[in-house]
Design an enzyme around this catalytic site. Structure first.
Site, PDB file in Angstrom:
ATOM      1  N   TYR A 146       0.696  -1.157  -0.012  1.00 24.93           N
ATOM      2  CA  TYR A 146      -0.049  -0.086  -0.068  1.00 24.93           C
ATOM      3  C   TYR A 146       0.749   1.383  -0.155  1.00 24.93           C
ATOM      4  O   TYR A 146       0.295   2.277  -0.237  1.00 24.93           O
ATOM      5  CB  TYR A 146      -0.899  -0.046   1.275  1.00 24.93           C
ATOM      6  CG  TYR A 146      -1.967  -1.171   1.263  1.00 24.93           C
ATOM      7  CD1 TYR A 146      -1.931  -1.970   0.095  1.00 24.93           C
ATOM      8  CD2 TYR A 146      -2.834  -1.149   2.242  1.00 24.93           C
ATOM      9  CE1 TYR A 146      -3.046  -2.907   0.096  1.00 24.93           C
ATOM     10  CE2 TYR A 146      -3.624  -2.311   2.489  1.00 24.93           C
ATOM     11  CZ  TYR A 146      -3.799  -3.373   1.322  1.00 24.93           C
ATOM     12  OH  TYR A 146      -4.755  -4.267   1.370  1.00 24.93           O
ATOM     13  N   LYS A 195       3.916 -15.318   2.545  1.00 25.90           N
ATOM     14  CA  LYS A 195       3.623 -16.096   1.403  1.00 25.90           C
ATOM     15  C   LYS A 195       5.206 -16.265   0.904  1.00 25.90           C
ATOM     16  O   LYS A 195       5.534 -16.021  -0.353  1.00 25.90           O
ATOM     17  CB  LYS A 195       2.857 -15.340   0.231  1.00 25.90           C
ATOM     18  CG  LYS A 195       2.557 -15.770  -0.732  1.00 25.90           C
ATOM     19  CD  LYS A 195       1.340 -17.004  -0.723  1.00 25.90           C
ATOM     20  CE  LYS A 195       1.218 -17.772  -2.070  1.00 25.90           C
ATOM     21  NZ  LYS A 195       0.437 -18.881  -1.808  1.00 25.90           N
ATOM     22  N   ASP A 227      -2.498 -18.310   2.527  1.00 21.33           N
ATOM     23  CA  ASP A 227      -3.816 -18.821   2.006  1.00 21.33           C
ATOM     24  C   ASP A 227      -4.453 -19.795   2.904  1.00 21.33           C
ATOM     25  O   ASP A 227      -5.699 -20.104   3.163  1.00 21.33           O
ATOM     26  CB  ASP A 227      -3.545 -19.424   0.487  1.00 21.33           C
ATOM     27  CG  ASP A 227      -2.226 -19.976   0.350  1.00 21.33           C
ATOM     28  OD1 ASP A 227      -1.294 -19.618   1.395  1.00 21.33           O
ATOM     29  OD2 ASP A 227      -1.925 -20.713  -0.727  1.00 21.33           O
ATOM     30  N   ASP A 251      -4.841  -6.716   6.350  1.00 15.31           N
ATOM     31  CA  ASP A 251      -5.942  -5.943   5.878  1.00 15.31           C
ATOM     32  C   ASP A 251      -7.035  -7.148   5.805  1.00 15.31           C
ATOM     33  O   ASP A 251      -8.251  -6.834   6.447  1.00 15.31           O
ATOM     34  CB  ASP A 251      -5.622  -5.264   4.638  1.00 15.31           C
ATOM     35  CG  ASP A 251      -6.615  -4.294   4.316  1.00 15.31           C
ATOM     36  OD1 ASP A 251      -7.779  -4.118   5.292  1.00 15.31           O
ATOM     37  OD2 ASP A 251      -6.830  -3.706   3.267  1.00 15.31           O
ATOM     38  N   ASP A 255     -10.256  -8.325   8.620  1.00 18.62           N
ATOM     39  CA  ASP A 255     -11.738  -8.385   8.414  1.00 18.62           C
ATOM     40  C   ASP A 255     -12.297  -9.687   8.606  1.00 18.62           C
ATOM     41  O   ASP A 255     -13.394  -9.944   8.887  1.00 18.62           O
ATOM     42  CB  ASP A 255     -11.728  -7.580   7.077  1.00 18.62           C
ATOM     43  CG  ASP A 255     -11.967  -6.121   6.975  1.00 18.62           C
ATOM     44  OD1 ASP A 255     -11.712  -5.628   8.218  1.00 18.62           O
ATOM     45  OD2 ASP A 255     -12.529  -5.553   6.148  1.00 18.62           O
TER      46      ASP A 255
END
Ligand code: NAD
Length: 365
Positions: A146, A195, A227, A251, A255
């Site tokens: 980001y 990852k 994942d 992020d 959620d």
């Protein structure tokens, strides 16, 4: 002890829920012998109305001078409020981004805790919920994809977009340390999510986390691919204590984790820098649809104040007392409208924002 707390009441339901959190802090002060001094700080829509900008330099200075900042939420109805006719850098949310940057808040903490009494709101099956879950998502907030360089350009006649994901070892080390510190205050387990089978940034992440882990021999740690973590959160959420991860993964996972707990009115959060300072706020927004009605759930803000006691002031006993009071009030059957059950409504009592605050205060021992 005495503490200086900056208070950003903000917009919408912000002032209503912050008032209840202050009531709770005052009760903690009374019971445990502390004093909390408050300084009101303007940010968001109310600051635009008063000063023309969402955050002034004086407001930043006041936040910096505090031991910690308690915040409600900012912003208004994005369709109808005149604040959203302004250029983006003058809108309410620009104030929050500027404040986070000015205070170097690189670590975001979001707990996901399932209350037995609110199990009905959890979308998972009973056999998956088991004895419930209590995890903390620790997300890096100021680096990664980001914040990397980005561009969109035509390459050989084809429109091409590039986003870059960069982390240096210092950025990883400081968040990893924070994650292990938090684990030491909890059940002493860290799941570092990356990852590393694909990304260089994740391989560096893993290496630095392993170095940091050596300084915390009491903490058990493991690595998990992102994942897999997304799957495990809905398959066996009870396995997690602290989930430590980078910005974009955090992020998404935070959620996901919060959705499995139920109501937005229960979700607290904290953003920390490398001192004891933190900004504590509910995860939800300013809820303009219910502002001024006295029905907002203050628990997310009250639990954020409990996080402030624990992480900025090292008052663990006091934080436990607030969290226990929240559990007790739910056990005693009091609910704000957002956490009312769908069925068997007659088994609980619906209360407004201020009553909920009062009932929690009564239970702080
Ligand atoms: P929202 O979180 O304010 O509201 C979504 C829904 O959840 C609404 O129905 C609302 O009534 C309900 N809700 C939220 N908090 C609640 C509480 N404590 N008790 C009971 N119900 C609650 O999201 P939104 O409507 O998309 O955004 C409204 C404004 O808030 C926007 O201006 C947005 O930019 C801003 N916002 C601010 C923050 C922040 O201050 N950190 C975060 C998110 C959104």
């Amino acid at each position: 002890m005495e503490f200086q707390v900056g208070v950003i009441a903000g917009d919408g339901i912000g002032p209503e829920v912050v008032a209840e959190a202050q009531k709770v802090l005052n009760k903690v002060g009374e019971v445990f012998g502390h004093r909390f001094h408050y300084e009101a700080i303007l940010m968001g829509g109310c600051s635009i109305d008063a000063t023309g900008v969402p955050l002034t330099d004086e407001a930043i200075a006041a936040a910096k001078a505090s031991d910690a900042v308690l915040m409600g939420s900012i912003g208004g109805n994005t369709q109808t409020s005149p604040w959203y006719q302004l250029p983006p850098q003058l809108r309410p949310e620009a104030g929050l981004l500027k404040l986070r940057k000015s205070l170097n808040l690189f670590a975001n903490l979001r707990p996901a805790y399932l209350y037995e009494e609110l199990k009905e709101a959890c979308p998972l099956r009973d056999n998956i919920i088991g004895d419930g879950f209590d995890m903390m998502i620790m997300r890096e907030l100021t680096g990664g994809l980001y914040f990397g360089e980005r561009k969109t350009e035509e390459v050989d006649g084809v429109m091409t977009a590039v986003d870059t994901l960069t982390y240096n070892e210092n950025e990883i080390r400081r968040i990893a340390k924070r994650g292990f510190d938090i684990a030491m205050k909890r059940r002493k387990k860290v799941t570092s999510v990356d990852k590393a089978n694909v990304l260089d940034s994740s391989r560096l992440w893993r290496k630095v986390v392993e170095e940091v882990a050596k300084d915390y021999p009491e903490v058990t740690y493991e690595h998990m691919l992102v994942d897999n973590c997304a799957m495990q959160l809905v398959k066996n959420p009870g396995q997690f204590d602290v989930i430590l991860t980078e910005n974009m993964f955090g992020d998404i996972l935070s959620d996901e984790a919060s959705m499995v707990t139920g109501s937005i009115g229960m979700l607290s959060s904290a953003s920390l820098n490398d001192t004891k300072f933190g900004l504590y706020e509910p995860s939800g927004g300013s809820a303009p649809d219910i502002a001024g009605k006295g029905i907002a759930n203050p628990i997310a803000t009250i639990l954020s104040a409990a996080m402030m006691l624990r992480y900025s002031f090292d008052l663990d006993k006091e934080a436990d007392a607030v969290e226990e009071a929240v559990r007790q009030v739910l056990k005693d059957g009091y609910r704000t409208i957002d956490i009312m059950p769908q069925k068997d409504k007659e088994t609980v009592t619906q209360v407004g924002t201020a009553k909920m605050g009062d009932f929690i205060c009564e239970r702080i021992k």
